[in-house]
Design an enzyme around this catalytic site. Structure first.
Site, PDB file in Angstrom:
ATOM      1  N   ARG A  44      -7.205  31.706  -5.421  1.00  0.00           N
ATOM      2  CA  ARG A  44      -8.040  32.407  -6.395  1.00  0.00           C
ATOM      3  C   ARG A  44      -9.439  31.807  -6.425  1.00  0.00           C
ATOM      4  O   ARG A  44      -9.597  30.591  -6.448  1.00  0.00           O
ATOM      5  CB  ARG A  44      -7.397  32.324  -7.785  1.00  0.00           C
ATOM      6  CG  ARG A  44      -6.022  32.962  -7.756  1.00  0.00           C
ATOM      7  CD  ARG A  44      -5.435  33.149  -9.126  1.00  0.00           C
ATOM      8  NE  ARG A  44      -4.113  33.763  -8.986  1.00  0.00           N
ATOM      9  CZ  ARG A  44      -3.278  33.972  -9.998  1.00  0.00           C
ATOM     10  NH1 ARG A  44      -3.629  33.622 -11.231  1.00  0.00           N
ATOM     11  NH2 ARG A  44      -2.103  34.536  -9.790  1.00  0.00           N
TER      12      ARG A  44
ATOM     13  N   ARG B  84      -6.173  24.390 -12.959  1.00  0.00           N
ATOM     14  CA  ARG B  84      -6.944  25.498 -12.403  1.00  0.00           C
ATOM     15  C   ARG B  84      -7.469  25.144 -11.007  1.00  0.00           C
ATOM     16  O   ARG B  84      -8.576  24.641 -10.845  1.00  0.00           O
ATOM     17  CB  ARG B  84      -8.104  25.837 -13.346  1.00  0.00           C
ATOM     18  CG  ARG B  84      -8.748  27.208 -13.100  1.00  0.00           C
ATOM     19  CD  ARG B  84      -9.765  27.556 -14.173  1.00  0.00           C
ATOM     20  NE  ARG B  84      -9.152  27.613 -15.494  1.00  0.00           N
ATOM     21  CZ  ARG B  84      -8.529  28.697 -15.978  1.00  0.00           C
ATOM     22  NH1 ARG B  84      -8.490  29.799 -15.277  1.00  0.00           N
ATOM     23  NH2 ARG B  84      -7.982  28.668 -17.171  1.00  0.00           N
TER      24      ARG B  84
ATOM     25  N   GLU C 173      -0.507  28.303 -20.363  1.00  0.00           N
ATOM     26  CA  GLU C 173       0.214  29.321 -19.603  1.00  0.00           C
ATOM     27  C   GLU C 173       0.831  28.739 -18.330  1.00  0.00           C
ATOM     28  O   GLU C 173       0.167  28.052 -17.551  1.00  0.00           O
ATOM     29  CB  GLU C 173      -0.760  30.439 -19.218  1.00  0.00           C
ATOM     30  CG  GLU C 173      -0.109  31.521 -18.382  1.00  0.00           C
ATOM     31  CD  GLU C 173      -1.116  32.496 -17.767  1.00  0.00           C
ATOM     32  OE1 GLU C 173      -2.235  32.617 -18.312  1.00  0.00           O
ATOM     33  OE2 GLU C 173      -0.779  33.110 -16.746  1.00  0.00           O
TER      34      GLU C 173
ATOM     35  N   SER D 120       3.569  34.377 -16.403  1.00  0.00           N
ATOM     36  CA  SER D 120       3.066  35.596 -16.996  1.00  0.00           C
ATOM     37  C   SER D 120       4.005  36.702 -16.520  1.00  0.00           C
ATOM     38  O   SER D 120       4.150  36.912 -15.328  1.00  0.00           O
ATOM     39  CB  SER D 120       1.650  35.815 -16.477  1.00  0.00           C
ATOM     40  OG  SER D 120       1.004  36.776 -17.235  1.00  0.00           O
TER      41      SER D 120
ATOM     42  N   ARG E 289       1.305  23.814 -12.140  1.00  0.00           N
ATOM     43  CA  ARG E 289       1.276  23.603 -13.589  1.00  0.00           C
ATOM     44  C   ARG E 289       2.578  22.978 -14.082  1.00  0.00           C
ATOM     45  O   ARG E 289       2.592  22.251 -15.083  1.00  0.00           O
ATOM     46  CB  ARG E 289       0.992  24.925 -14.314  1.00  0.00           C
ATOM     47  CG  ARG E 289      -0.466  25.348 -14.141  1.00  0.00           C
ATOM     48  CD  ARG E 289      -0.844  26.558 -14.966  1.00  0.00           C
ATOM     49  NE  ARG E 289      -2.263  26.888 -14.758  1.00  0.00           N
ATOM     50  CZ  ARG E 289      -2.902  27.866 -15.388  1.00  0.00           C
ATOM     51  NH1 ARG E 289      -2.257  28.633 -16.272  1.00  0.00           N
ATOM     52  NH2 ARG E 289      -4.180  28.098 -15.151  1.00  0.00           N
TER      53      ARG E 289
END
Length: 426
Positions: free
Chosen positions: A262, A277, A349, A352, A391
RNA sequence: GGAGAAGUACCCAAGUGGCUGAAGGGGCUCCCCUGCUAAGGGAGUAGGUCGUUAUGCGGCGCGAGGGUUCGAAUCCCUCCUUCUCCGCCA
């Protein structure tokens, strides 16, 4: 993508529902005009084509009988020119209409809470007890660096910011998590394992909704119309693109491991440290192709499958129902699962889980037949992370750290870690 | 990367400009024959999508997109995929 006819017939209602998303909908104002023009051009063009088909037959007959057909040929030449003109106009308005349809977000489900921002998301449930530390807990990047298992600095040298090397037992931990998560979803929840291509073409990204609107979020290969996948959702959901499945094939459940890439455009300065991130991270993705009337049950099931991993890892989490303003472009309903990150003193998070209903299916041409004689219908697509591995490592490093700088390995991972119970600092 | 070949309906496959708006097989469905099975005989078998206030009519469809033509599966161009040989390579 919304259904053209549905949008035509429920224009005002759709517009109102989309307003809750807080998106710019000015393009939508052109819809009725373009839709009408399109149908007008089609009618004109098809009338002429029908005429041409008819006369071409006549010409064929005349020629066989050695009769003169010049006047008909001349007339058809003009008809042909006119058809070409109309088809060009038709093509132009269809392109605009299509672009518009591709840019309209999905309609939120009635159970999706109405709200403007993440502050309006609703907590559905909470699991696990947050650990009380009797020492000052460290952020995960410090835990990891002290253990010598992550190297952010050299990754910056070798590539750039937001990349990381996993080293030694750290790399082993990441790999253990991948295997544990995948084994569990396949063996206990009945998923079919997939290893997808990690580079996809434009049609695939359009199918799942990343393109055309969110091109800046994905990495594109120079000189190729290929892209690094931002999630395995893209290749796996597109696996059956432009196919008609049979009822026997349904529902489909895939679990895929992949790296995810990403660009993180627009998030400069956020979570600059640590694993939260990164431009590249590993993830196990769960993808369902469901029969429409079952898809909301499937969403609960899918979310449960992701939660189960956190329960087995004994990591505290909560499940949030995303409000209309925080739903994302493609989802009709979405749950975020957030894991407790002690150094942030909050939940972050880690998964999802979304139901896209037929939004992606319509873009990607994912259909099924209830029985051999029935008309094809669009499937409902769903997906959820089960889980984001990087994560998860961050959560383990923070929640399982000990006062002496060592790390306890969660019990379920030990078989994957050579039966080690802890990682000692260097 | 170089050279060649091929992509036609569920499958195989014929088809180089107009009764092919897709022959013929196989498979599948139904019927006949039959004590049962097999064999045999007959009939059916594009689907999808778009337009049309439409139990109907029409447009599109032979890998995809363009072009030539009154008319294209058929001729031309571009692209994609598959296969064979050579080269290179984990």
């Amino acid at each position: 993508m919304l259904d053209l006819k549905y949008l035509r017939q429920n224009y005002q209602e759709v517009k109102e529902k989309l307003q809750h998303r807080g998106e710019d909908l000015t393009d939508l104002d052109h819809f009725e005009e373009w839709d009408q023009k399109r149908r007008q051009y089609i009618q004109e063009s098809e009338e002429l084509k029908a005429r041409r088909n008819e006369v071409s037959k006549e010409i064929s007959v005349l020629k066989k009988e050695k009769k003169d057909a010049d006047h008909l040929i001349k007339e058809m030449r003009e008809v042909g020119d006119r058809i070409k003109e109309i088809d060009e106009q038709l093509k132009s308005v269809e392109e605009k209409l299509n672009e518009l349809l591709l840019s309209i977000p999905n309609i939120p489900h009635e159970s999706t809470p109405i709200g403007e921002s993440e502050d309006d998301n609703i907590e559905v449930r909470k699991w696990g007890d947050v650990r009380q530390f009797n020492f000052e807990e460290k952020p995960h990047w410090d835990v990891a660096t002290d253990l010598g298992i992550l190297d952010f600095e050299r990754a910056s040298k070798v590539t750039g910011s937001r990349f990381v090397f996993y080293k030694g037992i750290g790399a082993r931990l990441e790999r253990a998590l991948i295997n544990f998560m995948m084994d569990y979803q396949v063996d206990e929840h009945g998923y079919e394992e997939m290893m997808p291509p990690q580079i996809v073409n434009r049609d695939s990204l359009t199918g799942t909704g990343q393109l055309p609107k969110f091109a800046e979020d994905v990495f594109k290969l120079e000189d190729w119309d290929y892209f690094l996948i931002p999630t395995a959702e893209v290749p796996v959901t597109n696996y059956h693109r432009d196919e008609i499945l049979t009822a026997d094939d349904m529902p489909k459940k895939f679990a895929a491991y992949s790296a995810n890439f990403r660009s993180e455009a627009g998030s400069a300065g956020r979570d600059t440290r640590g694993l939260i991130r990164q431009h590249q991270f590993n993830k196990i993705e769960l993808v369902h192709l469901a029969i429409p009337e079952e898809s909301y049950d499937t969403l609960e099931e899918l979310t449960g499958h992701a939660e189960k991993i956190l329960q087995l890892l004994k990591l505290p989490y909560r499940v949030m129902s995303m409000c209309t303003g925080d739903l994302g472009f493609t989802a009709a309903k979405k749950y975020d699962i957030e894991v407790w990150i002690p150094s942030n003193n909050t939940y972050r998070e880690i998964s999802s889980c979304s139901n896209f209903e037929d939004f992606q299916a319509r873009r990607a041409g994912l259909r099924f037949r209830r029985d051999p004689n029935s008309k094809p219908e669009f499937v409902h697509t769903l997906n959820g992370s089960g889980l984001a591995v990087g994560r998860t490592v961050a959560a383990i490093l923070e929640n399982y750290q000990e006062a002496d700088g060592s790390l306890t390995i969660p019990e379920v991972l030990r078989p994957y870690m050579g039966n080690r119970e802890r990682i000692e600092p260097k």
